[in-house]
Design an enzyme around this catalytic site. Structure first.
Site, PDB file in Angstrom:
ATOM      1  N   ASP A  81      -8.472  -5.808  -5.371  1.00 32.51           N
ATOM      2  CA  ASP A  81      -8.137  -5.222  -4.013  1.00 32.51           C
ATOM      3  C   ASP A  81      -9.899  -3.880  -4.982  1.00 32.51           C
ATOM      4  OD1 ASP A  81      -6.545  -2.578  -3.105  1.00 32.51           O
ATOM      5  OD2 ASP A  81      -4.565  -3.367  -3.275  1.00 32.51           O
ATOM      6  N   ASP A  97     -15.997 -16.682 -11.739  1.00 30.63           N
ATOM      7  CA  ASP A  97     -15.388 -17.993 -11.060  1.00 30.63           C
ATOM      8  C   ASP A  97     -14.601 -19.382 -11.722  1.00 30.63           C
ATOM      9  OD1 ASP A  97     -14.558 -20.096  -8.819  1.00 30.63           O
ATOM     10  OD2 ASP A  97     -16.236 -20.795  -8.538  1.00 30.63           O
ATOM     11  N   VAL A 144     -12.996 -18.365  -6.663  1.00 31.18           N
ATOM     12  CA  VAL A 144     -11.884 -17.531  -6.143  1.00 31.18           C
ATOM     13  C   VAL A 144     -11.993 -16.704  -8.197  1.00 31.18           C
ATOM     14  CG1 VAL A 144      -9.982 -16.749  -5.835  1.00 31.18           C
ATOM     15  CG2 VAL A 144     -10.811 -18.579  -4.213  1.00 31.18           C
ATOM     16  N   SER A 201       0.756  -1.238   0.209  1.00 30.66           N
ATOM     17  CA  SER A 201      -0.011   0.088   0.130  1.00 30.66           C
ATOM     18  C   SER A 201       0.462   1.365  -0.116  1.00 30.66           C
ATOM     19  CB  SER A 201      -1.075  -0.741   1.279  1.00 30.66           C
ATOM     20  OG  SER A 201      -1.983   0.875   1.032  1.00 30.66           O
ATOM     21  N   ASP A 239     -13.612 -22.659  -7.343  1.00 30.27           N
ATOM     22  CA  ASP A 239     -13.265 -23.003  -6.240  1.00 30.27           C
ATOM     23  C   ASP A 239     -13.894 -21.458  -5.526  1.00 30.27           C
ATOM     24  OD1 ASP A 239     -12.033 -21.174  -7.430  1.00 30.27           O
ATOM     25  OD2 ASP A 239      -9.591 -21.631  -7.186  1.00 30.27           O
ATOM     26  N   HIS A 257      -7.164  -6.280  -0.420  1.00 29.92           N
ATOM     27  CA  HIS A 257      -6.006  -4.908  -0.263  1.00 29.92           C
ATOM     28  C   HIS A 257      -4.595  -5.789   0.526  1.00 29.92           C
ATOM     29  CE1 HIS A 257      -3.843  -1.106  -1.275  1.00 29.92           C
ATOM     30  NE2 HIS A 257      -4.023  -1.180   1.001  1.00 29.92           N
ATOM     31  N   ASP A 287     -11.698 -19.666 -15.247  1.00 35.43           N
ATOM     32  CA  ASP A 287     -10.696 -20.200 -15.003  1.00 35.43           C
ATOM     33  C   ASP A 287     -10.184 -21.877 -15.562  1.00 35.43           C
ATOM     34  OD1 ASP A 287     -11.003 -21.044 -12.710  1.00 35.43           O
ATOM     35  OD2 ASP A 287      -9.904 -19.476 -11.910  1.00 35.43           O
TER      36      ASP A 287
END
Length: 588
Positions: free
Chosen positions: A453, A264, A273, A197, A271, A499, A267
């Protein structure tokens, strides 16, 4: 500015068999701090030295693996001749038996130049003396926004320069001198930096100005392009005002959850994500959420939203954490339009791109609203991180936020960004794309960014990487320039991550918490990280290891999610490219 000079490491002799208690004394530290005159313009104050021993202390963080360490905790002050200031530096020095001739500089977050002692264990674990600085702001609990204005209402340029680049560099040079004397060695000290950051921006300030003094710099989710970032925190609130719709938090949360559910599996692995937010941007239609039902229980507002780091609440989620009533309804066309406007990024009144937005699936952190019990309606909340930047850094008023957004338009935000560039381009903007100094010195840079983020958009890091590639290798082809850049600088996007840490909304996502070990291997052993090691730190897959692809390659899972490969996907790469044509100057 401190002269960039190698210096004598002569000091009182310390036996190789000396124990931590032998060397962690006030007198030994006083004899080890630099002598006045070592760094012209700096005066050290031996009478301020403190030294205390810590034995077998266990530390755990998402930034580094858990470990038990013993160290000497040292603080002292120095001042700049003629300024009348006092800068406090703190160093954790490993047990002599564990010291590996390494030094680690660390940074802060938000407006803070330091994260206190939070980051110091990450160096001691690897045998590195580790340091931090208060920048001369009156202690580690203070930060730049507390001292940016002088009593007469003018900018404290000394503090701006200290935050911009000078304090971290002074702390690094002083720390290296201290380390050599403390351990009575003239061996080469491998010098590293690690931060995220604002700490990531501070790392880039060192790479861009003092690259010859660092062997390796690890910069996560950097808060560079400061003018755009800080003013940009107001964008989502101004979008709500312009569109005339303040969405209930639960309504936007529904849109986010539907985005995650749809994107999700893109890809190749389901999962929870989003590993390919670029495919999500290309394929997900926000309008598909219109009419879907949502429900959220009442909340007492005792903490930050899902996925937030409690130590960075002001930084990440300004205006969040207020009590919320039970919410239920269906997603409206107004909410979908707001979400799409946010995802499109800030444009001026002529439709020209001014700044980018977080990737699809990230929370709309700066669009958080508050509930008005009197009217039974939701109202926009002005993000304080952006509001305070405008009031203090641009309007020179000692106020912690804007009182309202009345009359504030998209063009106003662009004007503020231009004003901030004019004021802080050489200090806080930190986007110089010429990294020839650290390249020629043989230093390495490991740059990472959570793809979801919500505070600092991942596209910010991609845009800088591409600026560096284009400026440093203008005559090479895309693939040739990527290969040239990868000799010393690599960027990794972290799937699903928030983040500077894991994201509870995408709990199975990995997080790279061994970055310093990777950097040490690259610098000291020549082992370049083709992929970046990461670990799932929470959720049902906690403990699983994953590898992160180096930009511009993107992850895709084969064999029903059994194996991950890094692929080149031109359409995906193109989705990350921005031209900020709202400005008449290059935006790196």
């Amino acid at each position: 500015m401190v002269r960039q000079t190698w210096f004598s490491l002569a000091a009182a002799s310390v036996s190789a068999a000396a124990s931590l208690s032998d060397v962690c004394t006030t007198s030994h530290v006083q004899s080890s701090i630099p002598a006045n005159g070592t760094f012209p313009g700096l005066t050290f104050h031996p009478d301020t030295v403190t030294a205390s021993v810590a034995y077998n202390q266990t530390y755990s963080s998402s930034d580094y693996p858990s470990a038990a360490i013993s160290y000497c905790n040292v603080t002292f002050t120095y001042s700049h001749d003629g300024w009348g200031d006092n800068v406090i530096v703190q160093y954790w020095l490993p047990d002599p038996a564990a010291y590996q001739n390494r030094f680690l500089a660390t940074g802060g977050g938000g407006y803070a130049i330091s994260s206190g002692s939070r980051s110091l264990p990450g160096g001691v674990i690897y045998g590195a003396a580790s340091g931090t600085t208060d920048g001369g702001y009156g202690g580690f609990s203070s930060s730049l926004d507390n001292v940016v204005l002088l009593a007469n209402g003018s900018i404290n340029w000394h503090a701006i320069h200290m935050q911009g680049y000078q304090a971290i560099h002074e702390m690094t040079l002083i720390g290296k001198s201290l380390s050599g004397s403390f351990y009575s060695t003239d061996n080469k000290i491998y010098t590293y930096y690690q931060g995220c950051s604002e700490g990531g921006r501070e790392g880039w300030s060192q790479a861009q100005r003092f690259g010859q003094d660092y062997d390796g710099i690890i910069a996560g989710a950097p808060a560079f392009r400061y003018s755009h970032l800080q003013v940009g925190h107001l964008s989502e609130a101004v979008m709500q005002q312009t569109l005339g719709y303040s969405a209930p938090p639960c309504e936007l949360e529904k849109i986010i959850n539907e985005t995650i559910a749809f994107c999700d599996p893109l890809d190749g692995k389901t999962d929870g994500v989003i590993s390919r937010s670029d495919l999500c941007k290309l394929k997900f239609d926000v309008n598909s959420t219109i009419g879907l039902s949502y429900y959220c229980e009442a909340s007492g507002g005792s903490g930050p939203p899902s996925g937030a780091s409690k130590s960075k609440v002001k930084r990440q989620f300004p205006g969040g954490g207020s009590p919320q009533p039970e919410q239920n309804g269906t997603v409206t066309a107004e909410a979908a339009a707001l979400a799409q406007t946010i995802l499109d990024g800030l444009h001026d009144s002529q439709g020209r791109q001014a700044y980018l937005s977080p990737q699809p699936g990230a929370s709309f952190a700066d669009a958080r609203t508050t509930y008005d019990n009197a009217t039974g309606t939701w109202a926009l909340s002005i993000p304080s991180i952006g509001g305070e930047f405008v009031t203090k850094f641009l309007q020179f008023k000692d106020e912690e936020n804007l009182s309202s957004l009345d009359g504030i338009t998209y063009d106003t935000l662009v004007d503020w960004m231009n004003q901030a560039i004019d004021l802080y381009e050489d200090t806080l903007q930190t986007t110089n794309p010429d990294l020839s100094g650290i390249r020629e010195a043989g230093g390495k840079i490991l740059h990472f960014h959570g793809e979801q983020d919500s505070s600092i958009a991942a596209g910010s890091s991609v845009h800088y990487y591409e600026s560096v590639r284009g400026v440093m290798y203008p005559d090479q082809s895309f693939n040739e320039s990527v290969a040239s850049l990868s000799d010393f600088y690599r960027l990794y996007l972290v799937p699903g991550a928030e983040h500077c840490g894991p994201n509870s909304a995408q709990a199975n996502g990995p997080w790279p918490n061994t970055n310093l070990a990777v950097m040490i291997d690259w610098v000291e052993n020549g082992v370049a990280p083709d992929t970046l090691n990461s670990t799932v730190l929470q959720g049902e897959h906690a403990g699983d290891s994953q590898q992160l692809c180096a930009w511009p390659l993107r992850p895709v899972w084969r064999d029903d999610g059994a194996a991950m490969v890094c692929e080149y996907d031109q359409a995906s790469i193109d989705s990350w490219m921005y031209t900020f044509d709202a400005f008449d100057r290059p935006i790196y």
